[in-house]
Write a protein that holds these residues in place. Structure first.
Motif, mmCIF file in Angstrom:
data_model
loop_
_atom_site.group_PDB
_atom_site.id
_atom_site.type_symbol
_atom_site.label_atom_id
_atom_site.label_comp_id
_atom_site.label_asym_id
_atom_site.label_seq_id
_atom_site.Cartn_x
_atom_site.Cartn_y
_atom_site.Cartn_z
ATOM 1 N N PHE A 225 64.613 -23.854 32.872
ATOM 2 C CA PHE A 225 65.888 -24.100 33.521
ATOM 3 C C PHE A 225 67.059 -23.723 32.623
ATOM 4 C CE2 PHE A 225 63.801 -26.978 36.686
ATOM 5 C CZ PHE A 225 64.363 -26.383 37.808
ATOM 6 N N VAL A 226 66.962 -24.067 31.349
ATOM 7 C CA VAL A 226 68.043 -23.752 30.425
ATOM 8 C C VAL A 226 68.219 -22.246 30.288
ATOM 9 C CG1 VAL A 226 68.805 -23.921 28.025
ATOM 10 C CG2 VAL A 226 67.850 -25.922 29.164
ATOM 11 N N LEU A 227 67.114 -21.525 30.100
ATOM 12 C CA LEU A 227 67.210 -20.073 29.958
ATOM 13 C C LEU A 227 67.697 -19.410 31.241
ATOM 14 C CD1 LEU A 227 63.935 -19.293 27.954
ATOM 15 C CD2 LEU A 227 66.265 -19.502 27.079
ATOM 16 N N LEU A 228 67.271 -19.930 32.372
ATOM 17 C CA LEU A 228 67.668 -19.330 33.639
ATOM 18 C C LEU A 228 69.142 -19.575 33.948
ATOM 19 C CD1 LEU A 228 66.825 -17.825 36.220
ATOM 20 C CD2 LEU A 228 66.188 -20.034 37.209
ATOM 21 N N LEU A 229 69.635 -20.767 33.652
ATOM 22 C CA LEU A 229 71.002 -21.111 34.002
ATOM 23 C C LEU A 229 72.026 -20.617 32.989
ATOM 24 C CD1 LEU A 229 70.459 -24.772 35.307
ATOM 25 C CD2 LEU A 229 70.677 -22.672 36.644
ATOM 26 N N PRO A 265 66.917 -14.692 31.273
ATOM 27 C CA PRO A 265 66.585 -15.373 32.537
ATOM 28 C C PRO A 265 65.173 -15.094 33.029
ATOM 29 C CG PRO A 265 68.762 -14.373 32.652
ATOM 30 C CD PRO A 265 68.114 -13.851 31.421
ATOM 31 N N VAL A 266 64.659 -13.880 32.806
ATOM 32 C CA VAL A 266 63.276 -13.594 33.217
ATOM 33 C C VAL A 266 62.301 -14.480 32.445
ATOM 34 C CG1 VAL A 266 61.463 -11.850 33.102
ATOM 35 C CG2 VAL A 266 63.678 -11.261 34.051
ATOM 36 N N ALA A 267 62.560 -14.678 31.151
ATOM 37 C CA ALA A 267 61.716 -15.598 30.382
ATOM 38 C C ALA A 267 61.781 -16.998 30.969
ATOM 39 C CB ALA A 267 62.163 -15.601 28.924
ATOM 40 N N GLY A 268 62.978 -17.419 31.409
ATOM 41 C CA GLY A 268 63.081 -18.727 32.057
ATOM 42 C C GLY A 268 62.286 -18.798 33.341
ATOM 43 N N LEU A 269 62.323 -17.717 34.147
ATOM 44 C CA LEU A 269 61.533 -17.700 35.381
ATOM 45 C C LEU A 269 60.037 -17.770 35.094
ATOM 46 C CD1 LEU A 269 63.382 -15.039 37.565
ATOM 47 C CD2 LEU A 269 63.180 -17.484 38.024
ATOM 48 N N VAL A 290 54.038 -18.126 44.399
ATOM 49 C CA VAL A 290 54.638 -18.584 43.143
ATOM 50 C C VAL A 290 54.521 -17.517 42.065
ATOM 51 C CG1 VAL A 290 54.453 -20.291 41.284
ATOM 52 C CG2 VAL A 290 54.330 -21.013 43.668
ATOM 53 N N THR A 291 53.382 -16.856 41.978
ATOM 54 C CA THR A 291 53.209 -15.829 40.943
ATOM 55 C C THR A 291 54.103 -14.612 41.163
ATOM 56 O OG1 THR A 291 51.341 -14.968 42.243
ATOM 57 C CG2 THR A 291 50.836 -16.476 40.420
ATOM 58 N N SER A 292 54.639 -14.463 42.378
ATOM 59 C CA SER A 292 55.546 -13.345 42.648
ATOM 60 C C SER A 292 56.997 -13.678 42.322
ATOM 61 C CB SER A 292 55.451 -12.926 44.119
ATOM 62 O OG SER A 292 54.139 -12.501 44.456
ATOM 63 N N ILE A 293 57.294 -14.944 42.014
ATOM 64 C CA ILE A 293 58.685 -15.332 41.743
ATOM 65 C C ILE A 293 59.266 -14.583 40.545
ATOM 66 C CG2 ILE A 293 60.132 -17.266 40.995
ATOM 67 C CD1 ILE A 293 58.516 -19.076 42.812
ATOM 68 N N PRO A 294 58.570 -14.469 39.394
ATOM 69 C CA PRO A 294 59.162 -13.679 38.290
ATOM 70 C C PRO A 294 59.492 -12.246 38.678
ATOM 71 C CG PRO A 294 57.327 -14.984 37.496
ATOM 72 C CD PRO A 294 57.305 -15.080 38.988
ATOM 73 N N GLN A 295 58.624 -11.644 39.493
ATOM 74 C CA GLN A 295 58.898 -10.267 39.924
ATOM 75 C C GLN A 295 60.142 -10.190 40.782
ATOM 76 O OE1 GLN A 295 55.656 -8.340 42.059
ATOM 77 N NE2 GLN A 295 57.172 -7.454 43.435
ATOM 78 N N TRP A 296 60.265 -11.115 41.735
ATOM 79 C CA TRP A 296 61.467 -11.120 42.584
ATOM 80 C C TRP A 296 62.726 -11.382 41.750
ATOM 81 C CZ3 TRP A 296 58.520 -14.898 46.269
ATOM 82 C CH2 TRP A 296 57.579 -14.155 46.997
ATOM 83 N N GLY A 297 62.642 -12.354 40.861
ATOM 84 C CA GLY A 297 63.793 -12.644 40.014
ATOM 85 C C GLY A 297 64.166 -11.474 39.119
ATOM 86 N N THR A 298 63.153 -10.787 38.603
ATOM 87 C CA THR A 298 63.427 -9.627 37.753
ATOM 88 C C THR A 298 64.141 -8.536 38.538
ATOM 89 O OG1 THR A 298 61.462 -10.134 36.437
ATOM 90 C CG2 THR A 298 62.381 -7.916 36.244
#
Length: 809
Positions: A225-229, A265-269, A290-298
């Motif tokens: 959360f910290v890295l993402l925000l 932020p990708v590391a946070g995801l 759930v495993t696709s969330i980092p890809q979408w966020g990236t």
């Protein structure tokens, strides 16, 4: 048709590229293997297993019922065999060439009569060895041809299926009959995910595992959360501090720091995803999403980063003419497009999890396609308006970039209209294959522009300049390479398979045949390396001769230049022969090509060949050397350079004249300084009649002998040439030490003659003419005759009378 590859986004492009490079590197390693490796590969091939695999593949092709995935797997297996066969074709290559040379040395078999027994036995033995060595090569060639045919058939089947899927029509999302069922299926899929999560949450086993993994889960979640925000904010703050400082390579460091807006932020995801998975409450279906969330966020973060680099805030430079107050708007458009592309991929994942029907896929995906088309349409219009409002580019490069951007923007507007219409009438696959790849293409082109700007900044940093020179060659070449590197990505985005790219590479590695010789990329590489080494050695030897060895000899400068130039031609010729031989190219195999080339030389290139041969003759015979004062075809000047085709002459008015070498060999050439610089100058002078001619002769001899450039032996000669119309004509003929100073010597002698003649009272006459008039009385004027009086009226005869018909009676 599922086109997940087109919607994977920028995040997977680098992975695909590295995979292609690694695969090509492995293939390259196989290609450059030596003869021993080729023989080992040929010996290790099990043709029984290959025949079984090939027959299975041919059976599947004939049946035509295998799925695309099964065909792709089968194709991969056949491609591996084909690589082995390609390597095996080089087995025993050197040994086969040796035996063929031995047979050629024995000569042809006599047509009549008998051959010597020992020669016949030797010939039979060599033919037996040749057949044994060529057997694995022939088998590999036959198997390679069979494998190549199977791969071609599989590719044809897959392409036909893709084409049929694109033009196939399905349910229309505008049909209200499908709406209720689509909502029911979507609700059922979401309920299934929730029920799966709720069942796992209530499971005591899952709860025990969660309590056991709670510290790790909480740590991952908090850190994520910290890295993402805050990750993007930290990177932006650090980037502003670097940009405000007067630091060398500031733009490069700002680019590197800006990558933190994506990586942090990708590391946070990733940590958040691991936290969710480590809880144990997500089931099999939920884990797929759930495993696709980092890809979408990236994907979202990369598009946002690209928009920040292409359209930054404030007065920061931008590759396009977008006003600072409008850059935030285009960044919002880019973010919206990325969001809709990601939502489309989420819809596909839900379709797989919930096993949606085609009608449900059409109804759920249509709003996303419609919104994507609207934003894409607005983006294209916005870019067109900004480009039209921008100032006219000052350079051709910027003008080209703006024209390309205008073309892309117009294409985006057309796709934004056509894509939703196709989906609305039922061509869902065609619409999906058109609109989402278009959005991804914009991202790829934006990435190319950003990397080209980075190359320019790196060049400025390395060279120590504040800004890279626009005409610098290295950044232009690297930018062009980046553009070419984007072509495979665009091909994948628009539906090409990875196997299509590998097939192109295989065809390229296979090379082409010239006679009995196959030329591959390694042959070109070997040719370039050997020729480059030979060329550099030739230049080094030329430099050593020109600066160290030849100046210490007694050879004149023209001869030194001839030796250096001739050595250069010989060195390049030898380097070419050695490089061709090292590349394994048989010169006898290109005899037909050489014959055709000779015919072309005889007809179309005869002037060039004539000039080339004339240049060689000039270097050998040296009738003309650099620095000579010559006159050819009415052109007079100094020889400045003798090249293989022409000779450059610098005239006395400092203009260069290019003379073909054949004119110097076949034409008349006057060389004033060939061999030595001695030359004669002639100065004419006239004196008035009545002047003492002996005194004039002595005075002119004294003037000629006094000049420092005149030779004492032979001494200057004075000639009384003639009795002219206006003067007694004399000439001074002086042999000069350096004929290049002839004009200066003439001027000096004329000045001295004018001075000494004035001191001695000798007159230099000018032309005089006496004019005689043959009829001088004409100029005095003749008496004018009296005018005749006008006749009286009575003296005028009457008009003759006429009859009615006009006749005189």
């Amino acid at each position: 048709m599922r086109r997940g590859l087109c919607t994977k986004g920028v995040a997977l492009w680098l992975v695909v590229w590295l995979a292609l490079v690694g695969m090509s590197g492995g293939v390259w390693a196989q290609e450059v293997s030596g003869p021993e490796d080729s023989a080992a590969v040929a010996a290790s091939i099990n043709y029984e297993v290959w025949n079984i695999t090939a027959e299975r593949a041919e059976t599947s092709i004939e049946a035509g019922k295998a799925s695309d995935q099964a065909l792709e797997t089968l194709r991969g297996q056949i491609a591996e065999w084909r690589e082995k066969f390609l390597v095996a074709q080089g087995a025993n290559k050197q040994r086969i060439a040796t035996i063929q040379n031995q047979l050629a040395a024995l000569g042809p078999v006599p047509e009549t009569g008998t051959e010597a027994a020992d020669i016949a036995i030797r010939r039979t033995d060599l033919n037996t060895q040749l057949a044994r060595l060529q057997a694995p090569v022939s088998a590999a060639e036959e198997a390679y041809s069979r494998a190549n045919g199977i791969i071609t058939e599989i590719d044809r089947i897959i392409r036909e299926r893709q084409a049929n899927a694109l033009i196939s029509i399905g349910p229309s999302p505008l049909n209200p009959a499908y709406w209720n069922s689509s909502v029911d299926e979507l609700s059922a899929a979401l309920s299934g995910l929730w029920n799966e999560f709720d069942a796992n949450r209530k499971s005591e086993v899952r709860q025990a595992a969660f309590r056991q993994n709670m510290p790790i889960t909480v740590a991952f979640a908090l850190t994520g959360f910290v890295l993402l925000l805050r990750g993007r904010w930290w990177a932006a703050l650090l980037g502003l501090r670097v940009h405000d400082r007067d630091l060398r390579g500031r733009d490069v460091w700002h680019f590197m720091i800006s990558l933190g807006k994506v990586l942090v932020p990708v590391a946070g995801l990733v940590l958040l995803t691991q936290a969710v998975l480590s809880s144990g409450f997500v089931g099999f279906k939920g884990s797929t999403l759930v495993t696709s969330i980092p890809q979408w966020g990236t994907n979202l973060l990369i598009v946002r980063w690209l928009s920040d680099r292409l359209f930054p805030d404030g007065s920061l430079p931008t590759p396009f003419s977008v006003a600072p107050e409008h850059r935030a708007e285009v960044r919002r458009y880019a973010t919206a497009l990325a969001v809709f592309v990601v939502l489309a991929d989420v819809a596909r994942q839900l379709s797989v999890v919930g096993n949606f029907s085609p009608s449900t896929d059409a109804v759920i995906g249509f709003p996303l396609v419609l919104l994507t088309g609207l934003v894409l349409f607005r983006t294209g219009q916005f870019l067109l308006a900004q480009i039209d409002l921008g100032a006219t580019p000052a350079t051709e490069d910027l003008n080209y970039r703006y024209r390309l951007a205008r073309l892309v923007a117009r294409a985006a507007v057309v796709v934004a209209v056509v894509g939703p219409l196709l989906w609305a009438v039922g061509y869902r696959n065609a619409s999906e294959a058109l609109i989402y790849p278009s959005v991804t293409t914009l991202a790829v082109l934006g990435m190319v522009v950003v990397l080209q700007r980075l190359v320019s900044d790196l060049y400025a940093l390395v060279t120590g300049r504040d800004q890279a020179e626009p005409e610098a060659l290295l950044p232009v070449l690297v930018s062009f390479a980046l553009t070419l590197a984007a072509v495979p990505f665009l091909a994948l985005v628009w539906g090409a398979r990875v196997t299509d790219l590998t097939e192109i590479w295989s065809r390229f590695r296979e090379g082409f045949s010239v006679g009995d010789t196959r030329i591959s990329p390694t042959d070109f590489l070997m040719f370039a390396v050997v020729f480059g080494i030979g060329y550099m050695m030739t230049r080094l030897i030329q430099g050593a001769l020109r600066t160290s060895i030849l100046p210490k000899t007694k050879i004149d400068p023209g001869g030194q230049n001839a030796i250096v130039s001739g050595l250069g031609y010989v060195g390049i010729f030898v380097s070419g022969l050695v490089s061709i031989t090292s590349a394994g190219i048989d010169l006898s195999s290109i005899a037909i090509v050489a014959g055709a080339l000779s015919v072309g030389i005889g007809f179309g290139l005869q002037n060039i060949v004539s000039n080339f041969v004339s240049g060689i003759i000039l270097l050998i015979e040296r009738p003309v050397s650099e620095g000579d004062w010559i006159e050819v075809g009415g052109t007079m000047g100094y020889v400045r350079d003798i090249s293989v085709r022409s000779t450059r002459i610098e005239t006395f008015d400092r203009s260069d004249v290019i003379i073909p070498n054949s004119d110097l060999i076949s034409g008349t050439v006057t060389n004033y300084t060939h061999g030595n610089t001695l030359g004669r100058v002639i100065v004419p002078v006239g004196v008035a009649y009545g002047t003492d001619t002996r005194k004039v002769e002595a005075l002119l001899r004294e003037i000629g002998e006094a000049h420092p450039m005149a030779l004492a032996n032979p001494a200057p000669q004075i000639y009384f040439r003639a009795f002219g119309a206006d003067s007694l004509d004399f000439e001074i003929r002086v042999i000069l030490r350096d004929v290049n100073w002839s004009l200066t010597v003439k001027s000096d002698l004329n000045h001295e003659i004018a001075k000494r003649f004035a001191e001695e009272g000798i007159e230099i006459p000018f032309a005089q003419r006496d004019v005689w008039l043959r009829n001088p009385e004409v100029l005095r004027g003749a008496p004018t005759a009296a005018p005749q009086a006008a006749p009286e009226a009575d003296d005028i005869p009457d008009k003759p009378e006429t009859t009615d018909d006009g006749e005189i009676p």
